[in-house]
Design a protein around this motif. Structure first.
Motif, PDB file in Angstrom:
ATOM      1  N   MET A 196      25.354 -49.287  27.913  1.00 15.48           N
ATOM      2  CA  MET A 196      24.422 -50.232  27.302  1.00 15.48           C
ATOM      3  C   MET A 196      24.735 -51.614  27.840  1.00 15.48           C
ATOM      4  O   MET A 196      25.894 -51.945  28.083  1.00 15.48           O
ATOM      5  CB  MET A 196      24.552 -50.212  25.777  1.00 15.48           C
ATOM      6  N   THR A 197      23.700 -52.422  28.021  1.00 17.93           N
ATOM      7  CA  THR A 197      23.860 -53.702  28.688  1.00 17.93           C
ATOM      8  C   THR A 197      23.383 -54.854  27.812  1.00 17.93           C
ATOM      9  O   THR A 197      22.451 -54.705  27.015  1.00 17.93           O
ATOM     10  CB  THR A 197      23.071 -53.724  30.006  1.00 17.93           C
ATOM     11  N   ALA A 198      24.025 -56.002  28.004  1.00 15.61           N
ATOM     12  CA  ALA A 198      23.606 -57.243  27.353  1.00 15.61           C
ATOM     13  C   ALA A 198      23.786 -58.377  28.345  1.00 15.61           C
ATOM     14  O   ALA A 198      24.708 -58.369  29.161  1.00 15.61           O
ATOM     15  CB  ALA A 198      24.434 -57.506  26.094  1.00 15.61           C
ATOM     16  N   GLY A 199      22.904 -59.358  28.272  1.00 16.09           N
ATOM     17  CA  GLY A 199      23.009 -60.508  29.164  1.00 16.09           C
ATOM     18  C   GLY A 199      21.808 -60.617  30.069  1.00 16.09           C
ATOM     19  O   GLY A 199      20.718 -60.113  29.761  1.00 16.09           O
ATOM     20  N   ASN A 200      21.984 -61.277  31.192  1.00 18.58           N
ATOM     21  CA  ASN A 200      20.896 -61.497  32.126  1.00 18.58           C
ATOM     22  C   ASN A 200      20.298 -60.173  32.596  1.00 18.58           C
ATOM     23  O   ASN A 200      21.000 -59.320  33.144  1.00 18.58           O
ATOM     24  CB  ASN A 200      21.409 -62.309  33.313  1.00 18.58           C
ATOM     25  N   LEU A 201      19.005 -60.000  32.380  1.00 14.51           N
ATOM     26  CA  LEU A 201      18.361 -58.716  32.649  1.00 14.51           C
ATOM     27  C   LEU A 201      18.390 -58.356  34.127  1.00 14.51           C
ATOM     28  O   LEU A 201      18.656 -57.200  34.488  1.00 14.51           O
ATOM     29  CB  LEU A 201      16.918 -58.754  32.146  1.00 14.51           C
ATOM     30  N   ALA A 202      18.114 -59.309  35.004  1.00 12.88           N
ATOM     31  CA  ALA A 202      18.120 -59.021  36.435  1.00 12.88           C
ATOM     32  C   ALA A 202      19.503 -58.574  36.904  1.00 12.88           C
ATOM     33  O   ALA A 202      19.629 -57.690  37.756  1.00 12.88           O
ATOM     34  CB  ALA A 202      17.665 -60.250  37.217  1.00 12.88           C
ATOM     35  N   THR A 203      20.540 -59.168  36.324  1.00 10.89           N
ATOM     36  CA  THR A 203      21.907 -58.799  36.697  1.00 10.89           C
ATOM     37  C   THR A 203      22.228 -57.382  36.263  1.00 10.89           C
ATOM     38  O   THR A 203      22.750 -56.572  37.048  1.00 10.89           O
ATOM     39  CB  THR A 203      22.908 -59.781  36.063  1.00 10.89           C
ATOM     40  N   THR A 204      21.913 -57.035  35.017  1.00  5.55           N
ATOM     41  CA  THR A 204      22.243 -55.700  34.524  1.00  5.55           C
ATOM     42  C   THR A 204      21.402 -54.630  35.220  1.00  5.55           C
ATOM     43  O   THR A 204      21.896 -53.534  35.504  1.00  5.55           O
ATOM     44  CB  THR A 204      22.052 -55.619  32.999  1.00  5.55           C
ATOM     45  N   GLN A 205      20.140 -54.940  35.521  1.00  6.73           N
ATOM     46  CA  GLN A 205      19.330 -53.968  36.248  1.00  6.73           C
ATOM     47  C   GLN A 205      19.861 -53.743  37.661  1.00  6.73           C
ATOM     48  O   GLN A 205      19.819 -52.620  38.180  1.00  6.73           O
ATOM     49  CB  GLN A 205      17.871 -54.437  36.296  1.00  6.73           C
ATOM     50  N   ALA A 206      20.382 -54.811  38.283  1.00  7.70           N
ATOM     51  CA  ALA A 206      20.966 -54.665  39.619  1.00  7.70           C
ATOM     52  C   ALA A 206      22.193 -53.766  39.582  1.00  7.70           C
ATOM     53  O   ALA A 206      22.406 -52.942  40.481  1.00  7.70           O
ATOM     54  CB  ALA A 206      21.329 -56.032  40.185  1.00  7.70           C
ATOM     55  N   VAL A 207      23.005 -53.894  38.535  1.00  4.99           N
ATOM     56  CA  VAL A 207      24.192 -53.056  38.403  1.00  4.99           C
ATOM     57  C   VAL A 207      23.790 -51.588  38.249  1.00  4.99           C
ATOM     58  O   VAL A 207      24.339 -50.693  38.905  1.00  4.99           O
ATOM     59  CB  VAL A 207      25.051 -53.514  37.207  1.00  4.99           C
ATOM     60  N   SER A 239      21.020 -50.150  39.180  1.00  6.54           N
ATOM     61  CA  SER A 239      20.441 -49.677  40.440  1.00  6.54           C
ATOM     62  C   SER A 239      21.525 -49.332  41.455  1.00  6.54           C
ATOM     63  O   SER A 239      21.425 -48.322  42.174  1.00  6.54           O
ATOM     64  CB  SER A 239      19.512 -50.742  41.019  1.00  6.54           C
ATOM     65  N   GLN A 240      22.574 -50.165  41.507  1.00  8.27           N
ATOM     66  CA  GLN A 240      23.669 -49.877  42.436  1.00  8.27           C
ATOM     67  C   GLN A 240      24.430 -48.619  42.031  1.00  8.27           C
ATOM     68  O   GLN A 240      24.888 -47.854  42.899  1.00  8.27           O
ATOM     69  CB  GLN A 240      24.610 -51.069  42.518  1.00  8.27           C
ATOM     70  N   LEU A 241      24.577 -48.394  40.745  1.00  4.88           N
ATOM     71  CA  LEU A 241      25.235 -47.171  40.295  1.00  4.88           C
ATOM     72  C   LEU A 241      24.457 -45.947  40.759  1.00  4.88           C
ATOM     73  O   LEU A 241      25.043 -44.909  41.098  1.00  4.88           O
ATOM     74  CB  LEU A 241      25.351 -47.163  38.771  1.00  4.88           C
ATOM     75  N   GLU A 242      23.161 -46.064  40.773  1.00  6.52           N
ATOM     76  CA  GLU A 242      22.326 -44.939  41.181  1.00  6.52           C
ATOM     77  C   GLU A 242      22.038 -44.938  42.678  1.00  6.52           C
ATOM     78  O   GLU A 242      21.372 -44.023  43.172  1.00  6.52           O
ATOM     79  CB  GLU A 242      21.007 -44.974  40.404  1.00  6.52           C
ATOM     80  N   GLU A 243      22.489 -45.992  43.383  1.00  9.00           N
ATOM     81  CA  GLU A 243      22.289 -46.086  44.832  1.00  9.00           C
ATOM     82  C   GLU A 243      20.809 -45.973  45.196  1.00  9.00           C
ATOM     83  O   GLU A 243      20.411 -45.244  46.102  1.00  9.00           O
ATOM     84  CB  GLU A 243      23.099 -45.010  45.557  1.00  9.00           C
ATOM     85  N   ARG A 244      19.971 -46.725  44.488  1.00 10.88           N
ATOM     86  CA  ARG A 244      18.536 -46.664  44.745  1.00 10.88           C
ATOM     87  C   ARG A 244      18.136 -47.318  46.069  1.00 10.88           C
ATOM     88  O   ARG A 244      17.020 -47.149  46.531  1.00 10.88           O
ATOM     89  CB  ARG A 244      17.786 -47.348  43.605  1.00 10.88           C
ATOM     90  N   THR A 245      19.036 -48.062  46.673  1.00 13.81           N
ATOM     91  CA  THR A 245      18.695 -48.736  47.921  1.00 13.81           C
ATOM     92  C   THR A 245      18.738 -47.794  49.110  1.00 13.81           C
ATOM     93  O   THR A 245      18.304 -48.143  50.202  1.00 13.81           O
ATOM     94  CB  THR A 245      19.663 -49.904  48.174  1.00 13.81           C
ATOM     95  N   LYS A 246      19.264 -46.592  48.920  1.00 14.08           N
ATOM     96  CA  LYS A 246      19.365 -45.638  50.019  1.00 14.08           C
ATOM     97  C   LYS A 246      18.135 -44.731  50.063  1.00 14.08           C
ATOM     98  O   LYS A 246      17.412 -44.596  49.078  1.00 14.08           O
ATOM     99  CB  LYS A 246      20.624 -44.784  49.866  1.00 14.08           C
ATOM    100  N   VAL A 247      17.928 -44.109  51.197  1.00 13.57           N
ATOM    101  CA  VAL A 247      16.847 -43.135  51.294  1.00 13.57           C
ATOM    102  C   VAL A 247      17.193 -41.946  50.407  1.00 13.57           C
ATOM    103  O   VAL A 247      18.362 -41.675  50.142  1.00 13.57           O
ATOM    104  CB  VAL A 247      16.641 -42.678  52.758  1.00 13.57           C
TER     105      VAL A 247
END
Length: 260
Positions: A48-59, A61-69
């Motif tokens: 669960m996340t609290a704080g800046n939304l763009a920051t937590t969404q970036a984290v 996304s990186q956990l899920e490695e969405r930037t890769k094919v």
């Protein structure tokens, strides 16, 4: 603002979060703040996340490695051998993401991208574990003395949990306790709002035991809110009465004794 609670009991883990995000009173939105991943029979990890939304969404996304094919994607929380290493990886990503955004925005950007995360889960062969990760990336783990963590707008709901928590309580009672805590917070702070997300993880279940979204028309939450208000009023009226007359009489009596 946000309100999220993670609680550990003898029977497992219970998590609840609100979904309100706002940038002023005229810009209110609903965003999910609870995420989970599981390998049935082997592990479940939730955060669960609290704080800046763009920051937590970036984290996330990186956990899920969405930037890769698609063929190269992998979720790091499903590969770590222990929950401690899961928390370490999430802490590292959070610290790096905040630092990157602050550096990109210069000195004036410092402090604007802060965030914190609660991580909970269990891996087969190990105990259910609960962590709170700070913006700096370091974290602490729940234990016997600190069996629950809160992030966001914590002060209104904390006294409820402190008074009602019992490590041996049933999962159903734990959910009820969190609903009362959230109801008290909703009544006191407009920056926390419905709908709420609930996740229950039973010990050694390695899957979501119970999961639901609680909206404005949810009959159980409405009953909890109404019944809790009535119970508080009844408890207040059952307390010993305070009397100005008795206070004055006691003061006079004490003054007379002092003269003698």
């Amino acid at each position: 603002m946000t309100y999220c609670v993670g609680m550990v009991t003898d029977k497992g883990l219970v998590l609840m979060s609100d979904t309100r995000t706002n940038s002023g009173v005229d810009n209110v939105s609903v965003f999910r703040k609870m995420f989970r991943w599981e390998v049935p029979g082997e592990r479940i990890v939730a955060l669960m996340t609290a704080g800046n939304l763009a920051t937590t969404q970036a984290v996330v996304s990186q956990l899920e490695e969405r930037t890769k094919v698609p063929d190269e994607r992998h979720n790091s929380v499903l590969e770590a051998p222990t929950m401690f290493q899961v928390a370490s990886e999430i802490g590292r990503l959070l610290r790096a993401t905040i630092a990157e955004r602050q550096n990109a925005n210069g000195q004036r950007g410092q402090g604007r991208f802060t965030a914190s995360i609660i991580v909970a889960g269990q891996i087969r062969g190990m105990e259910p574990r609960l962590f709170m990760i700070y913006p700096e990336g370091n974290f602490i783990e729940a234990g016997l003395d600190t069996p629950f963590f809160q992030i966001g707008e914590t002060k209104y709901g904390r006294p409820i949990i402190l008074r009602g928590y019992d490590r041996q309580m049933s999962m159903e009672d734990a959910v009820k306790l969190l609903m009362v805590s959230f109801d008290s917070t909703l009544k006191a702070n407009l920056s926390v709002g419905l709908p709420l997300d609930l996740l229950v993880i039973a010990r050694d279940g390695f899957a979501a035991t119970h999961e639901r979204r609680i909206g404005h028309e949810d009959p159980y939450f409405q009953a909890i809110s109404s019944s809790w208000g009535d119970a508080l009023r009844n408890a207040f009226h059952s307390l010993p009465d305070y009397s100005f007359y008795h206070e004055r009489s006691d003061s006079v009596a004490q003054g007379s004794e002092a003269e003698h």
